[in-house]
Scaffold this motif. Sequence first.
Motif, PDB file in Angstrom:
ATOM      1  N   CYS A   1       0.837  -1.200   0.000  1.00  0.00           N
ATOM      2  CA  CYS A   1       0.000   0.000   0.000  1.00  0.00           C
ATOM      3  C   CYS A   1       0.875   1.255   0.000  1.00  0.00           C
ATOM      4  O   CYS A   1       0.651   2.189  -0.778  1.00  0.00           O
ATOM      5  CB  CYS A   1      -0.919  -0.015   1.210  1.00  0.00           C
ATOM      6  SG  CYS A   1      -1.764   1.534   1.528  1.00  0.00           S
TER       7      CYS A   1
ATOM      8  N   VAL B   1     -12.796  -4.267   6.881  1.00  0.00           N
ATOM      9  CA  VAL B   1     -12.456  -3.312   5.831  1.00  0.00           C
ATOM     10  C   VAL B   1     -11.468  -2.355   6.481  1.00  0.00           C
ATOM     11  O   VAL B   1     -11.738  -1.800   7.542  1.00  0.00           O
ATOM     12  CB  VAL B   1     -13.691  -2.538   5.319  1.00  0.00           C
ATOM     13  CG1 VAL B   1     -13.273  -1.457   4.343  1.00  0.00           C
ATOM     14  CG2 VAL B   1     -14.684  -3.477   4.686  1.00  0.00           C
ATOM     15  N   LEU B   2     -10.322  -2.192   5.857  1.00  0.00           N
ATOM     16  CA  LEU B   2      -9.239  -1.407   6.434  1.00  0.00           C
ATOM     17  C   LEU B   2      -8.981  -0.178   5.575  1.00  0.00           C
ATOM     18  O   LEU B   2      -8.718  -0.293   4.381  1.00  0.00           O
ATOM     19  CB  LEU B   2      -7.984  -2.279   6.512  1.00  0.00           C
ATOM     20  CG  LEU B   2      -6.808  -1.764   7.276  1.00  0.00           C
ATOM     21  CD1 LEU B   2      -7.117  -1.680   8.760  1.00  0.00           C
ATOM     22  CD2 LEU B   2      -5.625  -2.674   7.069  1.00  0.00           C
ATOM     23  N   TYR B   3      -9.088   0.990   6.188  1.00  0.00           N
ATOM     24  CA  TYR B   3      -8.778   2.251   5.506  1.00  0.00           C
ATOM     25  C   TYR B   3      -7.399   2.708   5.983  1.00  0.00           C
ATOM     26  O   TYR B   3      -7.181   2.835   7.178  1.00  0.00           O
ATOM     27  CB  TYR B   3      -9.819   3.318   5.837  1.00  0.00           C
ATOM     28  CG  TYR B   3     -11.189   2.962   5.319  1.00  0.00           C
ATOM     29  CD1 TYR B   3     -11.532   3.201   3.994  1.00  0.00           C
ATOM     30  CD2 TYR B   3     -12.141   2.369   6.151  1.00  0.00           C
ATOM     31  CE1 TYR B   3     -12.794   2.856   3.514  1.00  0.00           C
ATOM     32  CE2 TYR B   3     -13.391   2.033   5.680  1.00  0.00           C
ATOM     33  CZ  TYR B   3     -13.711   2.275   4.357  1.00  0.00           C
ATOM     34  OH  TYR B   3     -14.948   1.935   3.886  1.00  0.00           O
TER      35      TYR B   3
ATOM     36  N   HIS C   1      -4.534   5.584   6.051  1.00  0.00           N
ATOM     37  CA  HIS C   1      -4.314   7.028   5.910  1.00  0.00           C
ATOM     38  C   HIS C   1      -2.895   7.363   6.356  1.00  0.00           C
ATOM     39  O   HIS C   1      -2.253   6.597   7.063  1.00  0.00           O
ATOM     40  CB  HIS C   1      -5.288   7.818   6.792  1.00  0.00           C
ATOM     41  CG  HIS C   1      -6.719   7.613   6.435  1.00  0.00           C
ATOM     42  ND1 HIS C   1      -7.375   8.359   5.487  1.00  0.00           N
ATOM     43  CD2 HIS C   1      -7.649   6.741   6.900  1.00  0.00           C
ATOM     44  CE1 HIS C   1      -8.629   7.967   5.394  1.00  0.00           C
ATOM     45  NE2 HIS C   1      -8.822   6.975   6.240  1.00  0.00           N
TER      46      HIS C   1
ATOM     47  N   ARG D   1      -5.777  10.139   2.531  1.00  0.00           N
ATOM     48  CA  ARG D   1      -6.244   8.764   2.366  1.00  0.00           C
ATOM     49  C   ARG D   1      -5.374   8.058   1.330  1.00  0.00           C
ATOM     50  O   ARG D   1      -5.178   8.548   0.235  1.00  0.00           O
ATOM     51  CB  ARG D   1      -7.699   8.751   1.916  1.00  0.00           C
ATOM     52  CG  ARG D   1      -8.243   7.353   1.809  1.00  0.00           C
ATOM     53  CD  ARG D   1      -9.696   7.334   1.491  1.00  0.00           C
ATOM     54  NE  ARG D   1     -10.121   5.965   1.294  1.00  0.00           N
ATOM     55  CZ  ARG D   1     -11.313   5.616   0.922  1.00  0.00           C
ATOM     56  NH1 ARG D   1     -12.229   6.529   0.713  1.00  0.00           N
ATOM     57  NH2 ARG D   1     -11.611   4.358   0.766  1.00  0.00           N
TER      58      ARG D   1
ATOM     59  N   GLU E   1      -5.403   4.185   0.838  1.00  0.00           N
ATOM     60  CA  GLU E   1      -5.997   3.010   0.214  1.00  0.00           C
ATOM     61  C   GLU E   1      -7.092   2.408   1.087  1.00  0.00           C
ATOM     62  O   GLU E   1      -7.121   2.603   2.291  1.00  0.00           O
ATOM     63  CB  GLU E   1      -4.894   1.961  -0.015  1.00  0.00           C
ATOM     64  CG  GLU E   1      -5.201   0.969  -1.102  1.00  0.00           C
ATOM     65  CD  GLU E   1      -3.973   0.168  -1.504  1.00  0.00           C
ATOM     66  OE1 GLU E   1      -3.959  -1.052  -1.205  1.00  0.00           O
ATOM     67  OE2 GLU E   1      -3.053   0.734  -2.111  1.00  0.00           O
ATOM     68  N   ARG E   2      -7.968   1.660   0.444  1.00  0.00           N
ATOM     69  CA  ARG E   2      -9.003   0.871   1.134  1.00  0.00           C
ATOM     70  C   ARG E   2      -8.668  -0.592   0.866  1.00  0.00           C
ATOM     71  O   ARG E   2      -8.568  -1.009  -0.289  1.00  0.00           O
ATOM     72  CB  ARG E   2     -10.378   1.217   0.576  1.00  0.00           C
ATOM     73  CG  ARG E   2     -11.501   0.420   1.166  1.00  0.00           C
ATOM     74  CD  ARG E   2     -12.827   0.858   0.518  1.00  0.00           C
ATOM     75  NE  ARG E   2     -13.939   0.163   1.078  1.00  0.00           N
ATOM     76  CZ  ARG E   2     -14.516  -0.905   0.546  1.00  0.00           C
ATOM     77  NH1 ARG E   2     -14.061  -1.404  -0.597  1.00  0.00           N
ATOM     78  NH2 ARG E   2     -15.532  -1.486   1.133  1.00  0.00           N
TER      79      ARG E   2
ATOM     80  N   VAL F   1      -9.722  -4.560   1.539  1.00  0.00           N
ATOM     81  CA  VAL F   1     -10.701  -5.552   1.986  1.00  0.00           C
ATOM     82  C   VAL F   1      -9.959  -6.880   2.020  1.00  0.00           C
ATOM     83  O   VAL F   1      -9.486  -7.355   0.987  1.00  0.00           O
ATOM     84  CB  VAL F   1     -11.916  -5.619   1.033  1.00  0.00           C
ATOM     85  CG1 VAL F   1     -12.902  -6.668   1.491  1.00  0.00           C
ATOM     86  CG2 VAL F   1     -12.578  -4.264   0.918  1.00  0.00           C
TER      87      VAL F   1
ATOM     88  N   GLU G   1     -14.898  -1.994  10.678  1.00  0.00           N
ATOM     89  CA  GLU G   1     -13.928  -1.213   9.918  1.00  0.00           C
ATOM     90  C   GLU G   1     -12.770  -0.823  10.820  1.00  0.00           C
ATOM     91  O   GLU G   1     -12.968  -0.528  11.996  1.00  0.00           O
ATOM     92  CB  GLU G   1     -14.556   0.079   9.389  1.00  0.00           C
ATOM     93  CG  GLU G   1     -15.618  -0.113   8.364  1.00  0.00           C
ATOM     94  CD  GLU G   1     -16.263   1.198   7.950  1.00  0.00           C
ATOM     95  OE1 GLU G   1     -16.889   1.195   6.884  1.00  0.00           O
ATOM     96  OE2 GLU G   1     -16.150   2.209   8.688  1.00  0.00           O
TER      97      GLU G   1
ATOM     98  N   THR H   1      -9.551   1.894  10.767  1.00  0.00           N
ATOM     99  CA  THR H   1      -8.882   3.008  10.111  1.00  0.00           C
ATOM    100  C   THR H   1      -7.472   3.082  10.686  1.00  0.00           C
ATOM    101  O   THR H   1      -7.309   3.299  11.884  1.00  0.00           O
ATOM    102  CB  THR H   1      -9.637   4.330  10.350  1.00  0.00           C
ATOM    103  OG1 THR H   1     -10.983   4.176   9.890  1.00  0.00           O
ATOM    104  CG2 THR H   1      -8.966   5.475   9.616  1.00  0.00           C
TER     105      THR H   1
END
Length: 193
Positions: free
Chosen positions: A64, A107-109, A111, A120, A122-123, A125, A135, A137
Amino acid sequence: MVATGSMKNKSGECVCELLERRYDHNCIEKELDFWERCLVEPERPVDVSEDRTCLQLAKMFEGCLSRSKKTALHCSSVLVPERLTWRVAREVLRLSSCEPCGLRGCVLYVHLELDKGVKRLERIVYDASVVPTFELTLVFKQDGTAWPSLRDFLFMGSCFAPSLRHALKLSPGFRLVKQKLYSSAAGTVIEEC
């Protein structure tokens, strides 16, 4: 110094004996604190599959950051502290361990907290075939102590400024925010590491 179960926590006798031998008092306190934590929180055995999952997650985070350096971060390289992605992966596994689907329902955001705000990246899954139940973050932090390179400083503000910064250095600290999606006890958990 050897830690045993019979050692008294910060006992006066032990500290006085070490002080007589001319050991620094602060050093003694830190050493005793360390061994006290080891005795209270014994290291749990690591499952082989958990170790493999942790390694896979760490590689996902590295990927990422690698993909984001040219697109979102506009730099030529990202300097990551040793074992940062491994520590993040361990925390992600720990926070997902009490979920019904575990990491598969995450689901991993991702930052990055910069001087000028949060960007931000990437997102992620982990398993697209599972309906997400929570989720996470993840916020990496820029190392504020890093000095800009001389090249960046010389070109700053000129009409020939490079479109890419030379390098971006990450701090060893990070923040994880967990939010449950489908629970009556839905809440937010914030972990600063």
